[in-house]
Design an enzyme around this catalytic site. Structure first.
Site, PDB file in Angstrom:
ATOM      1  N   GLY A  21       5.008   5.520 -12.037  1.00  0.00           N
ATOM      2  CA  GLY A  21       4.340   5.259 -10.762  1.00  0.00           C
ATOM      3  C   GLY A  21       4.450   3.811 -10.352  1.00  0.00           C
ATOM      4  N   THR A  22       4.881   2.966 -11.269  1.00  0.00           N
ATOM      5  CA  THR A  22       4.959   1.529 -10.987  1.00  0.00           C
ATOM      6  C   THR A  22       5.905   1.268  -9.815  1.00  0.00           C
ATOM      7  OG1 THR A  22       4.608   1.172 -13.330  1.00  0.00           O
ATOM      8  CG2 THR A  22       5.406  -0.715 -12.071  1.00  0.00           C
TER       9      THR A  22
ATOM     10  N   GLY B 132       0.226   0.976 -19.604  1.00  0.00           N
ATOM     11  CA  GLY B 132      -0.618   0.336 -18.583  1.00  0.00           C
ATOM     12  C   GLY B 132      -2.003   0.954 -18.601  1.00  0.00           C
TER      13      GLY B 132
ATOM     14  N   HIS C 257      -3.007  -2.706   2.022  1.00  0.00           N
ATOM     15  CA  HIS C 257      -3.405  -2.502   0.623  1.00  0.00           C
ATOM     16  C   HIS C 257      -4.458  -3.519   0.198  1.00  0.00           C
ATOM     17  CE1 HIS C 257       0.214  -0.004   0.422  1.00  0.00           C
ATOM     18  NE2 HIS C 257      -0.301   0.518  -0.679  1.00  0.00           N
ATOM     19  N   HIS C 258      -5.074  -3.258  -0.959  1.00  0.00           N
ATOM     20  CA  HIS C 258      -6.018  -4.179  -1.572  1.00  0.00           C
ATOM     21  C   HIS C 258      -5.328  -5.515  -1.886  1.00  0.00           C
ATOM     22  CE1 HIS C 258      -4.121  -3.519  -5.524  1.00  0.00           C
ATOM     23  NE2 HIS C 258      -3.937  -2.286  -5.082  1.00  0.00           N
TER      24      HIS C 258
ATOM     25  N   GLY D 207      -5.108  -0.708 -17.074  1.00  0.00           N
ATOM     26  CA  GLY D 207      -5.055  -1.108 -15.665  1.00  0.00           C
ATOM     27  C   GLY D 207      -5.858  -0.148 -14.798  1.00  0.00           C
ATOM     28  N   ARG D 208      -5.927  -0.476 -13.492  1.00  0.00           N
ATOM     29  CA  ARG D 208      -6.713   0.369 -12.569  1.00  0.00           C
ATOM     30  C   ARG D 208      -6.172   1.797 -12.525  1.00  0.00           C
ATOM     31  NH1 ARG D 208      -6.574  -4.783  -9.205  1.00  0.00           N
ATOM     32  NH2 ARG D 208      -4.395  -4.354  -9.517  1.00  0.00           N
TER      33      ARG D 208
ATOM     34  N   PRO E   4       7.460   6.728  -5.700  1.00  0.00           N
ATOM     35  CA  PRO E   4       6.829   5.604  -5.003  1.00  0.00           C
ATOM     36  C   PRO E   4       5.398   5.942  -4.605  1.00  0.00           C
ATOM     37  CG  PRO E   4       8.896   6.227  -3.935  1.00  0.00           C
ATOM     38  CD  PRO E   4       8.618   7.266  -4.976  1.00  0.00           C
ATOM     39  N   ASN E   5       5.098   7.239  -4.454  1.00  0.00           N
ATOM     40  CA  ASN E   5       3.730   7.619  -4.091  1.00  0.00           C
ATOM     41  C   ASN E   5       3.407   9.012  -4.620  1.00  0.00           C
ATOM     42  OD1 ASN E   5       1.231   8.048  -2.724  1.00  0.00           O
ATOM     43  ND2 ASN E   5       1.843   6.419  -1.320  1.00  0.00           N
TER      44      ASN E   5
ATOM     45  N   LYS F 145      -2.637  -6.331  -4.890  1.00  0.00           N
ATOM     46  CA  LYS F 145      -1.285  -5.748  -4.959  1.00  0.00           C
ATOM     47  C   LYS F 145      -0.247  -6.865  -5.033  1.00  0.00           C
ATOM     48  CE  LYS F 145       1.740  -2.358  -2.794  1.00  0.00           C
ATOM     49  NZ  LYS F 145       2.088  -1.754  -4.084  1.00  0.00           N
TER      50      LYS F 145
END
Ligand SMILES: NC(=O)c1ccc[n+]([C@@H]2O[C@H](COP(=O)([O-])OP(=O)(O)OC[C@H]3O[C@@H](n4cnc5c(N)ncnc54)[C@H](O)[C@@H]3O)[C@@H](O)[C@H]2O)c1
Length: 247
Positions: A74-75, A8, A131-132, A11-12, A102-103, A135
């Site tokens: 982290g996904t 990934g 969230h943004h 990705g961001r 999860p975080n 998501k």
């Protein structure tokens, strides 16, 4: 030097992870893999970090485990069913380590901890996660985990369901229910990752709020996981709590 491959990578989160790994003195950025790239470039990695997509992560994880690669994930999107499946795969690869968090934000982990500690003292508990707008999953993995930690503490304290007199409801108005805890998901452009846990009791409320203001907030946790993975028992670890001395 710990050689880190990133799934990934365009990705961001992946881009921020690549910069972080590249910038740390004891880690080396190896393969940067994204959708459509050949995963075999990851084979020389000491640790693979996956920040991809709920629909892609299980296939990536299976491939890494089959190739004996240690993985930090982290996904989002890991419920009990997925975790059980990963444990089954790991049974066949007994020296492999997988950490699914999860975080990765230390503040968010503490927020979950504090929420679990507070849960038994209040009859009401609800979660608002914000969230943004890009998501893809709702509720967030963090909200799901917080709700189940609160649910567990409430069950131990024999609290039962929180009071709620709602009789008429526009569908979704009360959010999703996870272990009797209502979870409300807000998606607004400009936000990063935020969560409020609201408790209510006798003439008082307690609000625990955490804000990730930048993706950089996840990076100390990602580095901790990359550096600490080899010290964890083989198999599956969920959350960075053991690496923070919280378990
Ligand atoms: N655990 C945490 O602390 C934490 C923090 C932030 C985000 N997340 C989660 O991380 C994930 C990624 O978030 P993001 O904002 O970077 O998303 P993003 O959409 O910006 O990036 C995902 C990247 O994965 C790539 N990808 C998709 N399928 C792939 C595949 N099969 N193989 C390789 N790459 C693939 C995409 O092309 C994209 O570049 C999401 O699930 C998000 O919820 C977790």
């Amino acid at each position: 030097m710990i050689k880190v491959g990133v799934l990934g990578a365009r990705g961001r989160m992946g881009r921020t992870v690549c910069e972080t790994i590249d910038g740390a003195a004891d880690t080396e950025l190896g393969a940067q893999v994204d959708q459509g790239d050949d995963r075999t470039a990851l084979l020389s990695s000491d640790v693979v970090v996956d920040f991809t997509h709920v629909a892609a992560v299980m296939d990536n994880l299976r491939w890494c485990i089959d190739h004996g690669l240690n993985v930090v994930v982290g996904t989002s999107g890991f419920g009990d069913d997925r975790l059980a499946e990963v444990r089954l795969w790991l049974d066949k690869s007994p020296d492999t380590r997988v950490l699914i968090a999860p975080n990765f934000s230390v503040g968010a982990v503490l927020m979950m901890r504090f929420a679990a500690q507070a849960a038994r003292f209040f009859e009401s508990a609800e979660i608002i996660e914000l969230h943004h707008a890009n998501k893809m999953d709702a509720p967030s993995g963090t909200a799901l985990r917080t709700a189940s930690m609160i649910g567990e503490a409430r069950a131990k304290a024999e609290l039962g369901a929180p009071p709620d007199a709602t009789k008429q409801e526009l569908a979704g108005a009360r959010g999703a229910t996870v272990d009797d805890v209502h979870v409300h998901s807000v998606r607004v452009s400009g936000l990063v990752a935020h969560q409020e846990v609201l408790f209510g009791g006798h003439g008082e409320t307690l609000t625990i709020r955490h804000d990730s203001l930048d993706r950089a907030s996840f990076m100390p946790g990602v580095l901790l996981a990359v550096r600490g993975l080899a010290s964890l028992p083989a198999g599956l670890t969920v959350g960075i709590e053991p690496l923070l001395g919280l378990d």
